[in-house]
Scaffold this motif. Sequence first.
Motif, short mmCIF file in Angstrom:
data_model
loop_
_atom_site.label_atom_id
_atom_site.label_comp_id
_atom_site.label_asym_id
_atom_site.label_seq_id
_atom_site.Cartn_x
_atom_site.Cartn_y
_atom_site.Cartn_z
N ALA A 1 -14.09 -5.10 -6.78
CA ALA A 1 -15.55 -5.18 -6.90
C ALA A 1 -16.25 -3.98 -6.29
CB ALA A 1 -16.07 -6.45 -6.25
N GLY A 2 -15.55 -3.15 -5.53
CA GLY A 2 -16.13 -1.92 -5.02
C GLY A 2 -16.61 -1.96 -3.59
N LEU A 3 -16.16 -2.94 -2.78
CA LEU A 3 -16.56 -2.95 -1.38
C LEU A 3 -15.97 -1.74 -0.66
CD1 LEU A 3 -17.40 -5.87 -2.09
CD2 LEU A 3 -16.64 -6.53 0.20
N PRO A 4 -16.67 -1.18 0.34
CA PRO A 4 -16.19 0.03 1.02
C PRO A 4 -14.85 -0.20 1.71
CG PRO A 4 -18.49 -0.39 1.52
CD PRO A 4 -17.99 -1.60 0.81
N GLU A 5 -14.06 0.89 1.81
CA GLU A 5 -12.74 0.80 2.44
C GLU A 5 -12.85 0.38 3.90
OE1 GLU A 5 -9.54 1.27 1.44
OE2 GLU A 5 -10.29 1.22 -0.62
N SER A 6 -13.89 0.86 4.59
CA SER A 6 -14.04 0.50 6.01
C SER A 6 -14.25 -1.00 6.15
CB SER A 6 -15.21 1.27 6.61
OG SER A 6 -16.41 0.98 5.92
N LEU A 7 -15.04 -1.57 5.26
CA LEU A 7 -15.27 -3.01 5.30
C LEU A 7 -13.99 -3.77 5.00
CD1 LEU A 7 -18.36 -4.83 3.85
CD2 LEU A 7 -16.08 -5.69 3.37
N LEU A 8 -13.22 -3.27 4.03
CA LEU A 8 -11.98 -3.95 3.66
C LEU A 8 -10.97 -3.91 4.82
CD1 LEU A 8 -11.51 -2.70 -0.02
CD2 LEU A 8 -12.30 -4.94 0.74
N ARG A 9 -10.89 -2.77 5.53
CA ARG A 9 -9.97 -2.70 6.67
C ARG A 9 -10.38 -3.66 7.77
NH1 ARG A 9 -9.77 2.88 5.23
NH2 ARG A 9 -11.60 3.32 6.52
N CYS A 10 -11.69 -3.76 8.01
CA CYS A 10 -12.18 -4.72 9.01
C CYS A 10 -11.81 -6.14 8.60
CB CYS A 10 -13.69 -4.56 9.17
SG CYS A 10 -14.45 -5.73 10.30
N ALA A 11 -12.04 -6.46 7.32
CA ALA A 11 -11.72 -7.81 6.84
C ALA A 11 -10.23 -8.08 6.90
CB ALA A 11 -12.23 -7.97 5.41
N ARG A 12 -9.41 -7.04 6.59
CA ARG A 12 -7.96 -7.23 6.63
C ARG A 12 -7.49 -7.54 8.05
NH1 ARG A 12 -4.80 -1.81 6.38
NH2 ARG A 12 -5.94 -1.76 8.36
N ASP A 13 -7.99 -6.81 9.03
CA ASP A 13 -7.58 -7.03 10.41
C ASP A 13 -8.04 -8.41 10.90
OD1 ASP A 13 -6.55 -4.51 10.32
OD2 ASP A 13 -8.27 -3.56 11.32
N ARG A 14 -9.25 -8.76 10.52
CA ARG A 14 -9.76 -10.07 10.94
C ARG A 14 -8.94 -11.19 10.31
NH1 ARG A 14 -11.79 -12.68 15.09
NH2 ARG A 14 -13.02 -14.51 14.45
N ALA A 15 -8.60 -11.03 9.03
CA ALA A 15 -7.80 -12.04 8.35
C ALA A 15 -6.42 -12.18 9.01
CB ALA A 15 -7.65 -11.69 6.87
N ALA A 16 -5.84 -11.06 9.43
CA ALA A 16 -4.53 -11.12 10.08
C ALA A 16 -4.60 -11.88 11.40
CB ALA A 16 -4.00 -9.70 10.31
N ARG A 17 -5.68 -11.64 12.20
CA ARG A 17 -5.81 -12.34 13.46
C ARG A 17 -6.03 -13.83 13.22
NH1 ARG A 17 -8.85 -7.69 14.87
NH2 ARG A 17 -10.82 -8.80 14.49
N PRO B 1 0.83 -1.21 0.00
CA PRO B 1 0.00 0.00 0.00
C PRO B 1 0.86 1.26 0.00
CG PRO B 1 -0.79 -1.58 1.61
CD PRO B 1 0.53 -2.09 1.12
N GLU B 2 0.44 2.23 -0.79
CA GLU B 2 1.20 3.48 -0.86
C GLU B 2 1.03 4.32 0.39
OE1 GLU B 2 0.05 5.51 -4.38
OE2 GLU B 2 0.80 3.95 -5.76
N ARG B 3 -0.12 4.22 1.03
CA ARG B 3 -0.39 4.98 2.25
C ARG B 3 -0.70 4.02 3.39
NH1 ARG B 3 -3.97 7.16 -1.31
NH2 ARG B 3 -5.72 6.42 -0.01
N PRO B 4 -0.32 4.38 4.60
CA PRO B 4 -0.57 3.47 5.73
C PRO B 4 -2.03 3.16 5.95
CG PRO B 4 1.00 5.19 6.32
CD PRO B 4 0.45 5.58 4.99
N ASP B 5 -2.93 4.10 5.56
CA ASP B 5 -4.35 3.87 5.80
C ASP B 5 -5.02 3.07 4.69
OD1 ASP B 5 -3.98 5.90 4.01
OD2 ASP B 5 -5.74 7.05 4.65
N ASP B 6 -4.25 2.72 3.66
CA ASP B 6 -4.84 1.87 2.63
C ASP B 6 -5.16 0.50 3.21
OD1 ASP B 6 -4.76 3.78 0.71
OD2 ASP B 6 -2.93 3.05 -0.26
N ALA B 7 -6.28 -0.03 2.77
CA ALA B 7 -6.73 -1.30 3.37
C ALA B 7 -5.84 -2.46 2.97
CB ALA B 7 -8.18 -1.57 2.98
N ILE B 8 -5.56 -2.61 1.70
CA ILE B 8 -4.82 -3.77 1.21
C ILE B 8 -3.87 -3.36 0.12
CG2 ILE B 8 -6.66 -5.46 1.72
CD1 ILE B 8 -7.49 -5.26 -1.19
#
Length: 869
Positions: free
Chosen positions: A823-839, A790-797
């Motif tokens: 596919a266009g899922l919201p960034e907030s949803l992607l960040r939630c999914a990213r954190d959950r996937a990491a755990r 990710p180019e920016r730290p706040d990018d989801a993936i």
Amino acid sequence: MVHARRLVLAGYKVGIMRQCETAALKAAGDNRNAPFTRQLCEVYTAGTLVEEVGDGPAPGGAERYLLCPVERLVDAKDQRVSFGVIAVQITTGDVVYDRFDDSYLRSALETRLTHLQPGELLVPPGLSAETLRTLAAYVGYPIDYSERREPLLEHANRTGVRVAFGAAELLDPGAARRLVSDFYTDGGAPALLAPILALPDEVVAALALLVSYLRTFQLDRALLAGKAAGAGGPFAPFHTRLHMLLSATALQTLSVFTAGSGGPAAASEEPAVALKELLRPGGRSGGAHSTHVPGGDGSLFGAMDRTRSQFGRRMLRRWVAHPLVSRARLEDRLEAVEFLRRVLEDADAQALDEDASRRALAGLHAKLGQLVDLERGLCRIHYGQASPQELLRILRSLAAAASLVPPGLEIAEPRLVAEALGPDTWTAELRESVAHWRSQIDPRSAKGGHKDTLFAAGPLHDLVQAHHDRLAALEAELQAHAAAVRAQLGDARFEFKSVSGTDYLIDLTHGRAKAAPADWIRVSATKTHARFHTPFVVEKLAERERGREALQQAARDAYARFLGSIAEQYAPLRRMVTALATVDALFSLAVLARTAGYCRPQLLGDDQAEASVELVDAVNPVLAARTPAYVPNTVRLGHDADAARAMILTGPNAGGKSSLIRTVALIAIMAQCGSYVPAARARLSIVDAIVTRMGASDNMLAGESTFMVEMRETAELMRQVTPRSLAILDELGRGTSTHDGAAIAFAVLAHLAERRPLAFFVTHYAHLVDAFAGDRMVRPCHMAFLERAPERPDDAIAEVTFLYKLVDGASTDSFGLNVARIAGLPESLLRCARDRAARMRTDLDSRWAAHCARRLKRAVAHARSPQPE
């Protein structure tokens, strides 16, 4: 007929009411004061509509069969049954039979339905619940023989497939054989009887049911012609040992004839449409075989089809549906395709001036599209249903076809072209017959549909002309009668008049009418005039009306006799059309062979114990036809004795895995059709089966969930594979829990590695790669990609670039979150999914580490313990 056809294709049963008596017959009959009699004269259904010449192909591209299945219980415990099937294609006259055993899953029956795509089913009583469920899944609505003998009205217009019901008494073997014997003996085809009675009881019962059913439509003659176009028995077998039988699952998941992977009903028919859509102006009435964009329909057949005639298109479709497994026959077909490819190239280069035979071939290909659908036309003549307009078009096309293959055409090689265009098919007698038929027809009368003036020469002309002469004599007598009327009236200028369709009227003013003879018959009157017929005129007009009806009847009889004389030559005419269809299909493959990036496949011998494939720079033939920028790939598997037999393929979602394995399967089908294939080099074995397990779908009419369908297809695949088979599996086990799905995927891949077919196994279960890391029979590969942080730290993936290239080794991730981002899922949803996937990944890694630590501890304890001496 255009409206009847639209209604029939919507699933309705259509009847035509006609007036059955004329004014002259009515005046002479007992019901002279009653309304004109009308009767139900014709009835049409999806399987019994004889398409007119010029109508387009049926929805889905295949002609509609009428199919009758009869089953017999073999093993009640395992619910295994034996099927006898007869399918007749009324439009083209093809009759197909089959006898096969089937399991409780009815997958073999489903395969026949998908191949033949019947537009109508004739269902006998006594079918098992499993069979009825399979048929219901195909037609799209429940089937219950006990409800009624006709489909329910609410089922009409739901799908193009219609269901009719057969008679129970014909399931008795004795009754069925008696009906069939009487039918072929009385029908003048006793030579066909012996091979038909040698068929199994189930097949004969299905034939008896069809004979009884088609008699109600006056179409039972379709079963009398026999296999006119080839040798062997009277009917064509559905499957022979010379061909590979593609299963229904393979046809659907590989999109061989239809785009997408729907159920059987979706594969065989267009989606159901509203009646108002069918009846709107310009609705689906069909048209001639038109030029299409290759691959435009998203199917393999659409990408391969370059035919110019409807009969050639049907031939090519049969080749694609039944790929060859004989290397000798495949080499014959490939030799013919290569020869015709060179002919086309030389024709483009104008290098055929000194070779008359090759020049004739090039001209034949250019003019094939000008011919009408001769298969349909000959069948309409055979059934006596061709109109004069159709007859003229058919005879012109037959004459044009005969001129396309000039007498004395010499083509020694290749064998297929030489046989198709040889003198045994294009005989002098057949050419003379076509010329003789044409010479008897008056084109102007044929265009107008006038049967009474249709024949310009010959005995039929003399027969009809005798009635014309009698009518002319009556007209002369009526004209001569004017002299007697002049004498009675004392008016030398008198002439008969015709008013509102009434001829030979004596038109007098009311003053003169008072002096008219008493025996004159008053016909009509106005304010100033009265009109009369003399008794002589009345008598002669009645005689003329009877003469006109006799003329029309004689014309109809003469026309029927003329069609019958052509139908007597049905077999040689059909062989001629089959030869043209073969040449058209070969030319279609030759045109395809000229496509950039196509090569002639090198086929390995029939004696190979195990299959292998080696494709260099291969592309998907369907996608490449629509996407010129398709990335080629090189695939090698099983090319030597020690090579891997299975490829486990991982990689990112949407990275091209499914497209790659489809490419291998589609190229195998193309090669075994005798076609060039889209690759720089292709060296592959002749496989005995292509079995697939791809996609996700349920079958609610059969009571099967998505996972049940997945497991059923996997079970069929495991039963069919041999070391000479090609197995394609995509995402096996995803229809249930992760642990169960992964365990099933592992077990299936292990079994395939043991059975040794060529297997391409796509999975997102990354730990399967580790499980087979030490197995040389399983080769890990993945679709290449580039991952950017990710180019920016706040990018989801991170972003992933797909390279669509096959490389060795396993993929580190499936990158599902990247696809979700695309596919266009919201960034907030992607960040939630990213954190959950990491755990979840950390938790899984911790469990794996703890498991390894326990195993290491046990191993150390075991090593330190005293060992027995």
